[in-house]
Write a protein that holds these residues in place. Structure first.
Motif, PDB file in Angstrom:
ATOM      1  N   ALA A 116      -0.821  -3.748 -13.521  1.00 50.07           N
ATOM      2  CA  ALA A 116      -1.397  -4.440 -12.373  1.00 50.07           C
ATOM      3  C   ALA A 116      -0.577  -4.158 -11.136  1.00 50.07           C
ATOM      4  O   ALA A 116       0.647  -4.142 -11.167  1.00 50.07           O
ATOM      5  CB  ALA A 116      -1.446  -5.945 -12.657  1.00 50.07           C
ATOM      6  N   VAL A 117      -1.249  -3.883 -10.048  1.00 48.53           N
ATOM      7  CA  VAL A 117      -0.605  -3.617  -8.778  1.00 48.53           C
ATOM      8  C   VAL A 117      -0.609  -4.907  -7.963  1.00 48.53           C
ATOM      9  O   VAL A 117      -1.665  -5.535  -7.827  1.00 48.53           O
ATOM     10  CB  VAL A 117      -1.321  -2.489  -8.014  1.00 48.53           C
ATOM     11  N   ILE A 118       0.564  -5.315  -7.416  1.00 51.18           N
ATOM     12  CA  ILE A 118       0.708  -6.568  -6.701  1.00 51.18           C
ATOM     13  C   ILE A 118       0.840  -6.310  -5.208  1.00 51.18           C
ATOM     14  O   ILE A 118       1.563  -5.414  -4.796  1.00 51.18           O
ATOM     15  CB  ILE A 118       1.934  -7.342  -7.201  1.00 51.18           C
ATOM     16  N   SER A 119       0.157  -7.128  -4.424  1.00 50.24           N
ATOM     17  CA  SER A 119       0.324  -7.123  -2.962  1.00 50.24           C
ATOM     18  C   SER A 119       0.652  -8.548  -2.538  1.00 50.24           C
ATOM     19  O   SER A 119       0.004  -9.501  -2.981  1.00 50.24           O
ATOM     20  CB  SER A 119      -0.977  -6.651  -2.275  1.00 50.24           C
ATOM     21  N   ARG A 120       1.663  -8.720  -1.656  1.00 51.42           N
ATOM     22  CA  ARG A 120       2.061 -10.066  -1.213  1.00 51.42           C
ATOM     23  C   ARG A 120       2.740  -9.981   0.146  1.00 51.42           C
ATOM     24  O   ARG A 120       3.198  -8.917   0.580  1.00 51.42           O
ATOM     25  CB  ARG A 120       3.017 -10.721  -2.206  1.00 51.42           C
ATOM     26  N   ASP A 121       2.792 -11.155   0.790  1.00 44.61           N
ATOM     27  CA  ASP A 121       3.494 -11.268   2.068  1.00 44.61           C
ATOM     28  C   ASP A 121       4.997 -11.416   1.831  1.00 44.61           C
ATOM     29  O   ASP A 121       5.434 -11.669   0.697  1.00 44.61           O
ATOM     30  CB  ASP A 121       2.977 -12.488   2.836  1.00 44.61           C
ATOM     31  N   PRO A 133      10.682  -8.199   0.819  1.00 43.57           N
ATOM     32  CA  PRO A 133       9.752  -7.503   1.736  1.00 43.57           C
ATOM     33  C   PRO A 133       8.294  -7.658   1.303  1.00 43.57           C
ATOM     34  O   PRO A 133       7.974  -8.025   0.169  1.00 43.57           O
ATOM     35  CB  PRO A 133      10.207  -6.047   1.647  1.00 43.57           C
ATOM     36  N   GLN A 134       7.454  -7.343   2.246  1.00 50.03           N
ATOM     37  CA  GLN A 134       6.016  -7.375   1.974  1.00 50.03           C
ATOM     38  C   GLN A 134       5.677  -6.227   1.036  1.00 50.03           C
ATOM     39  O   GLN A 134       6.241  -5.121   1.130  1.00 50.03           O
ATOM     40  CB  GLN A 134       5.238  -7.249   3.273  1.00 50.03           C
ATOM     41  N   LEU A 135       4.763  -6.494   0.124  1.00 50.64           N
ATOM     42  CA  LEU A 135       4.329  -5.461  -0.819  1.00 50.64           C
ATOM     43  C   LEU A 135       2.866  -5.145  -0.561  1.00 50.64           C
ATOM     44  O   LEU A 135       2.023  -6.044  -0.460  1.00 50.64           O
ATOM     45  CB  LEU A 135       4.501  -5.933  -2.264  1.00 50.64           C
ATOM     46  N   ASP A 136       2.582  -3.880  -0.447  1.00 52.78           N
ATOM     47  CA  ASP A 136       1.197  -3.395  -0.373  1.00 52.78           C
ATOM     48  C   ASP A 136       0.993  -2.441  -1.544  1.00 52.78           C
ATOM     49  O   ASP A 136       1.616  -1.361  -1.598  1.00 52.78           O
ATOM     50  CB  ASP A 136       0.941  -2.659   0.956  1.00 52.78           C
ATOM     51  N   ASP A 137       0.166  -2.886  -2.483  1.00 51.32           N
ATOM     52  CA  ASP A 137      -0.058  -2.113  -3.705  1.00 51.32           C
ATOM     53  C   ASP A 137       1.262  -1.817  -4.418  1.00 51.32           C
ATOM     54  O   ASP A 137       1.487  -0.712  -4.949  1.00 51.32           O
ATOM     55  CB  ASP A 137      -0.791  -0.797  -3.394  1.00 51.32           C
ATOM     56  N   GLY A 138       2.160  -2.828  -4.395  1.00 52.75           N
ATOM     57  CA  GLY A 138       3.431  -2.692  -5.099  1.00 52.75           C
ATOM     58  C   GLY A 138       4.488  -1.910  -4.344  1.00 52.75           C
ATOM     59  O   GLY A 138       5.593  -1.713  -4.845  1.00 52.75           O
ATOM     60  N   VAL A 139       4.193  -1.491  -3.099  1.00 47.52           N
ATOM     61  CA  VAL A 139       5.158  -0.701  -2.318  1.00 47.52           C
ATOM     62  C   VAL A 139       5.701  -1.564  -1.183  1.00 47.52           C
ATOM     63  O   VAL A 139       4.911  -2.138  -0.410  1.00 47.52           O
ATOM     64  CB  VAL A 139       4.480   0.570  -1.752  1.00 47.52           C
TER      65      VAL A 139
END
Length: 216
Positions: free
Chosen positions: A118-123, A193-199
């Motif tokens: 699963a790929v996670i995106s978060r603030d 840090p913020q994550l976009d598609d786990g990056v």
């Protein structure tokens, strides 16, 4: 001449001369002795008395004046002035404004016979927010207020490009007395840090409100 030699060599004549010479010496010695005896008798006969010494000059009696000790009644010490009021101990506002965090779970994508995780995106998530230092000028004036700061959260979670957007005192009047303290505190913030598609990526324009309140 033979007769003269005979006269000179006569023992009788020779003894007479010796007697005359000895009598002369005896007379001289006797005269000196008589003179000494006479002098001693004169000294003994003299009535020697102790010389009269001058009487000592009498010393006048010393009269010391009567000493009078006067003790002045001292006034009680003045009551010390009350110390100036101590500055109110500040209490840093440790309330951290929450950051809206959105966690998105994307469905796994098929890849042949394997399935991607699963790929996670978060603030960004706050990790460390130190309390700001209360400005001494504001502390002396008893001022309260708050500052809105804006900054960028890097991909490593550090903070950069911090600036004070607006500052206000306790009654809502604009002021910049808290700006430098707020900027210094925000520069030490740490985030996940913020994550976009786990990056991890940078997040620009993040705003935070730092409040300054005095202890009640």
């Amino acid at each position: 001449m033979d007769r003269a030699a005979l006269l000179n060599s006569n023992p009788v004549v020779f003894s007479f001369h010796r007697l005359v010479h000895g009598a002369r010496h005896l007379a001289l010695a006797g005269g000196i002795t008589l003179l000494l005896i006479l002098a001693m008798s004169r000294l003994i006969a003299a009535d020697f008395t102790e010389p009269v010494l001058e009487e000592y000059v009498p010393i006048k009696s010393i009269h010391l004046p009567e000493l009078t000790v006067t003790v002045e009644k001292s006034e009680p010490p003045a009551k010390p002035q009350d110390p100036p009021p101590q500055p109110v101990t500040r209490v840093d506002d440790k309330v951290v404004d929450p950051v809206n965090t959105t966690v998105v779970f994307n469905p796994p994508l098929p890849r042949g016979d394997q399935v991607d995780a699963a790929v996670i995106s978060r603030d960004p998530l706050p990790v460390f927010k130190p309390a700001p230092r209360y400005p001494s000028a504001a502390l002396r004036r008893g001022m309260e207020g708050y500052v809105v700061v804006e900054f960028t959260i890097t991909a490593t979670g550090a903070v950069r490009n911090v600036r004070a957007v607006a500052g206000y005192d306790g009654v809502g009047n604009p002021t910049d007395i808290f700006n430098r303290s707020a900027e210094a505190a925000a520069a030490r913030f740490k985030y996940q840090p913020q994550l976009d598609d786990g990056v991890p990526v940078e997040r620009h324009g993040v705003r935070n409100r730092i409040t300054y309140k005095l202890a009640q």
